[in-house]
Design an enzyme around this catalytic site. Structure first.
Site, PDB file in Angstrom:
ATOM      1  N   CYS A 136      -2.081   9.201   2.794  1.00 46.91           N
ATOM      2  CA  CYS A 136      -1.780   8.572   1.504  1.00 46.91           C
ATOM      3  C   CYS A 136      -2.785   9.017   0.461  1.00 46.91           C
ATOM      4  O   CYS A 136      -2.458   9.160  -0.706  1.00 46.91           O
ATOM      5  CB  CYS A 136      -1.786   7.060   1.646  1.00 46.91           C
ATOM      6  SG  CYS A 136      -3.275   6.432   2.405  1.00 46.91           S
ATOM      7  N   GLU A 149       0.892  -1.168   0.000  1.00 53.69           N
ATOM      8  CA  GLU A 149       0.000   0.000   0.000  1.00 53.69           C
ATOM      9  C   GLU A 149       0.922   1.208   0.000  1.00 53.69           C
ATOM     10  O   GLU A 149       1.560   1.507   1.015  1.00 53.69           O
ATOM     11  CB  GLU A 149      -0.839   0.038   1.286  1.00 53.69           C
ATOM     12  CG  GLU A 149      -1.633  -1.224   1.561  1.00 53.69           C
ATOM     13  CD  GLU A 149      -3.040  -1.161   1.014  1.00 53.69           C
ATOM     14  OE1 GLU A 149      -3.281  -0.385   0.066  1.00 53.69           O
ATOM     15  OE2 GLU A 149      -3.890  -1.903   1.522  1.00 53.69           O
TER      16      GLU A 149
HETATM   17  P1  NAD Z   1       8.729   4.634   4.361  1.00 51.13           P
HETATM   18  O1  NAD Z   1       8.711   3.848   3.105  1.00 51.13           O
HETATM   19  O2  NAD Z   1       9.822   5.597   4.573  1.00 51.13           O
HETATM   20  O3  NAD Z   1       8.750   3.658   5.638  1.00 51.13           O
HETATM   21  C1  NAD Z   1       7.751   2.697   5.847  1.00 51.13           C
HETATM   22  C2  NAD Z   1       8.301   1.586   6.724  1.00 51.13           C
HETATM   23  O4  NAD Z   1       9.320   0.887   6.028  1.00 51.13           O
HETATM   24  C3  NAD Z   1       8.915   2.061   8.037  1.00 51.13           C
HETATM   25  O5  NAD Z   1       8.536   1.186   9.062  1.00 51.13           O
HETATM   26  C4  NAD Z   1      10.411   1.978   7.763  1.00 51.13           C
HETATM   27  O6  NAD Z   1      11.189   1.809   8.917  1.00 51.13           O
HETATM   28  C5  NAD Z   1      10.483   0.766   6.859  1.00 51.13           C
HETATM   29  N1  NAD Z   1      11.651   0.706   5.967  1.00 51.13           N
HETATM   30  C6  NAD Z   1      12.390   1.729   5.473  1.00 51.13           C
HETATM   31  N2  NAD Z   1      13.351   1.261   4.658  1.00 51.13           N
HETATM   32  C7  NAD Z   1      13.211  -0.089   4.623  1.00 51.13           C
HETATM   33  C8  NAD Z   1      13.896  -1.127   3.941  1.00 51.13           C
HETATM   34  N3  NAD Z   1      14.929  -0.886   3.126  1.00 51.13           N
HETATM   35  N4  NAD Z   1      13.470  -2.398   4.113  1.00 51.13           N
HETATM   36  C9  NAD Z   1      12.419  -2.675   4.915  1.00 51.13           C
HETATM   37  N5  NAD Z   1      11.745  -1.732   5.603  1.00 51.13           N
HETATM   38  C10 NAD Z   1      12.126  -0.446   5.459  1.00 51.13           C
HETATM   39  O7  NAD Z   1       7.296   5.353   4.431  1.00 51.13           O
HETATM   40  P2  NAD Z   1       6.727   6.329   5.578  1.00 51.13           P
HETATM   41  O8  NAD Z   1       7.436   7.632   5.501  1.00 51.13           O
HETATM   42  O9  NAD Z   1       6.659   5.633   6.862  1.00 51.13           O
HETATM   43  O10 NAD Z   1       5.231   6.522   5.095  1.00 51.13           O
HETATM   44  C11 NAD Z   1       4.852   7.496   4.166  1.00 51.13           C
HETATM   45  C12 NAD Z   1       4.489   6.858   2.849  1.00 51.13           C
HETATM   46  O11 NAD Z   1       3.517   5.837   3.058  1.00 51.13           O
HETATM   47  C13 NAD Z   1       3.839   7.822   1.878  1.00 51.13           C
HETATM   48  O12 NAD Z   1       4.317   7.589   0.585  1.00 51.13           O
HETATM   49  C14 NAD Z   1       2.353   7.467   1.974  1.00 51.13           C
HETATM   50  O13 NAD Z   1       1.602   7.839   0.860  1.00 51.13           O
HETATM   51  C15 NAD Z   1       2.426   5.991   2.152  1.00 51.13           C
HETATM   52  N6  NAD Z   1       1.194   5.460   2.760  1.00 51.13           N
HETATM   53  C16 NAD Z   1       0.364   4.705   1.986  1.00 51.13           C
HETATM   54  C17 NAD Z   1      -0.823   4.215   2.514  1.00 51.13           C
HETATM   55  C18 NAD Z   1      -1.773   3.402   1.682  1.00 51.13           C
HETATM   56  O14 NAD Z   1      -2.682   2.803   2.263  1.00 51.13           O
HETATM   57  N7  NAD Z   1      -1.634   3.338   0.375  1.00 51.13           N
HETATM   58  C19 NAD Z   1      -1.157   4.506   3.846  1.00 51.13           C
HETATM   59  C20 NAD Z   1      -0.271   5.276   4.608  1.00 51.13           C
HETATM   60  C21 NAD Z   1       0.901   5.747   4.051  1.00 51.13           C
END
Ligand code: NAD
Length: 460
Positions: A264, A229
């Site tokens: 999001c 997502e």
């Molecule tokens: P992010 O991708 O920076 O981090 C998400 C998670 O992934 C965190 O727990 C982080 O620690 C982990 N992570 C980071 N690098 C990783 C790696 N290399 N391997 C495994 N895990 C890793 O995203 P964020 O800043 O937490 O969230 C914001 C983003 O999420 C925005 O793009 C937003 O649109 C999206 N989002 C989407 C939805 C949806 O339902 N479509 C809902 C909420 C947020």
């Protein structure tokens, strides 16, 4: 041991220091979950539903304290934190009410000498790597149906929402989820990365496209389910037959600026029919200027700090790029003075599709508004994106709106509304917004493997 420092984004002060997980502690948690999952899957669905309903009850009873923790950690205005927890309870209600209908065994054929049956078996131990912007909502979308379906869950919250995650763990256990059925992994991206080296039975990720792509590529050789997502650049079109320009301006501004634009499905680009453009713009800017900015713990504040310091540069770069390419700044435009990660709510007009603010996810209180000649140009511009999460049309005419919405490649389509999620409907992205569904019947079954039974009672 590595420490995770939690900072209050409104004051920039550290508020907690937590031990991060290590490879060894993650392996131990996985071993415990593998063990606990078997017994959990053998409890009846009715028991699992009761436990999850207890969890919702506890969230409701403790909303005020939980909302304060969430606000202190992510900077969300207090009322929006309360709204999020209430919203999570509403989703749990739908999921628990419908679990039986979509997870119980199904008898498909019952004839003389033949029974055909579907049994929805749990995946096993699933890994949930999550985002910070709505930790209750995006968390509930995954771990609630996963638990209902008989899975054990390793929950890796965002490093920006860890205190909330620990509350979630505490109340799930108080509600009756066994210790070895739900575990939390504490840490940043490197802890998330370490989880990809462990043999989970499914990966459910909520976060950015960049991380989602990395996870999908790493999980692919494991041949287990993986859902992503991801982000969006969600467009909204205002047609020229709307009855109340002021009301539509207020609703669409809320879609863009609620939770400081860190949703999001936040409205990220607005296209307005030329016949009403000037009036809409004036009403929109007036609305945005009326927003109260301040400490998120103060009642009545609508704009708090951003949750992450890094986003200040992202927003500033988008604004600078837009202004250099000829956009007009109508309000805002920079980081606010003083302590905290505050950014002024910003409205840009005279924007073009080649500006970063109209292409890249802003995930903050910045919006570009563009004049279009009519529905055809609106469709063309709305479709001009790598993302496909949601799209919205405001119009006085249902047929006009749905004709436009049918042509858009998005998981969710809104008529006269925006920035909303319903537990009864599948929540899914297209293109760089991801794949797979949470919520609805599809989101309950996403955590299962259907097994097909062909049963022939022996005559022998
Ligand atoms: P992010 O991708 O920076 O981090 C998400 C998670 O992934 C965190 O727990 C982080 O620690 C982990 N992570 C980071 N690098 C990783 C790696 N290399 N391997 C495994 N895990 C890793 O995203 P964020 O800043 O937490 O969230 C914001 C983003 O999420 C925005 O793009 C937003 O649109 C999206 N989002 C989407 C939805 C949806 O339902 N479509 C809902 C909420 C947020």
């Amino acid at each position: 041991m590595k420490k995770l420092i939690v900072v209050n984004p409104a004051t920039e002060e550290p508020i907690a220091e937590l031990n991060e997980d290590t490879d060894a502690s993650l392996s131990q948690k996985m071993a415990a979950l593998q063990n606990g999952q078997k017994a959990w899957a053998n409890t009846s669905l009715k028991v699992r539903i009761d436990v999850v309903q207890n969890f919702a009850k506890l969230l409701q009873e403790n909303t005020e304290g939980l909302a304060r923790i969430l606000t202190t950690e992510v900077g969300k205005p207090l009322q929006q934190s309360r709204n999020e927890i209430n919203g999570a309870c509403t989703r749990i209600k739908w999921l628990t009410t419908n679990a039986e209908k979509y997870l119980a065994d199904e008898l498909m054929t019952d004839e003389e000498g033949l029974q055909e049956r579907i049994v929805y078996e749990p995946l096993g131990v699933v890994c949930n790597i999550s985002a910070w912007n709505y930790p209750y909502l995006v968390g509930v979308n995954v771990f609630v149906p996963a638990l209902l379906a008989g899975n054990a869950v390793l929950y890796k919250p965002s490093e920006y929402a860890t205190l909330t995650a620990l509350q979630i763990e505490k109340y799930l256990k108080a509600a009756g989820v066994p210790d070895d059925v739900f575990q939390t992994a504490i840490g940043k991206g490197d802890v998330g990365k370490a989880l990809l080296d462990i043999a989970f039975d499914g990966y459910f990720f909520t976060g950015s496209y960049k991380t989602g792509k990395y996870i999908y590529e790493r999980v692919a050789p494991k041949m287990v389910p993986c859902q992503c997502e991801l982000g969006g650049k969600d467009p909204l079109y205002v047609a020229d037959d709307i009855a109340d320009i002021k009301a539509v301006a207020a609703a669409s501004a809320d879609g863009a600026f609620y939770n400081n634009g860190q949703s999001c499905c936040a409205v990220e680009r607005i296209y307005v029919h030329e016949n009403i453009y000037d009036k809409y713009l004036e009403a929109f800017v007036n609305e945005v200027k009326s927003y109260k900015t301040g400490l998120p713990t103060e009642e009545g504040v609508y704009i708090g700090p951003l949750s992450r310091k890094e986003q200040i540069n992202v927003l500033q770069n988008q604004i600078d790029d837009a202004l250099a390419k000829g956009a007009t700044l109508l309000t805002g435009g920079k980081k606010a003075q003083g302590k905290g990660y505050y950014f002024e709510p910003t409205v840009l007009a005279a924007v073009t599709q080649d500006m970063r603010v109209m292409k890249d996810e802003s995930f903050g209180p910045v919006i570009g508004i563009m004049k279009v000649s009519g529905d055809e140009e609106a469709v063309e511009k709305m479709q001009d994106t790598e993302y496909g999460l949601t799209a919205s049309v405001y119009s006085g005419n249902e047929e006009r709106a749905t004709t436009i919405l049918q042509r858009l490649n998005t998981g969710t389509a809104y008529w006269n509304c925006c920035d909303r999620v319903s537990a009864a409907l599948p929540w899914s992205g297209r293109k760089h917004s991801g794949f797979g569904s949470t919520l609805s019947y599809a989101g309950l079954r996403a955590f299962t493997k259907p097994k097909a039974y062909h049963l022939k009672p022996s005559k022998a």
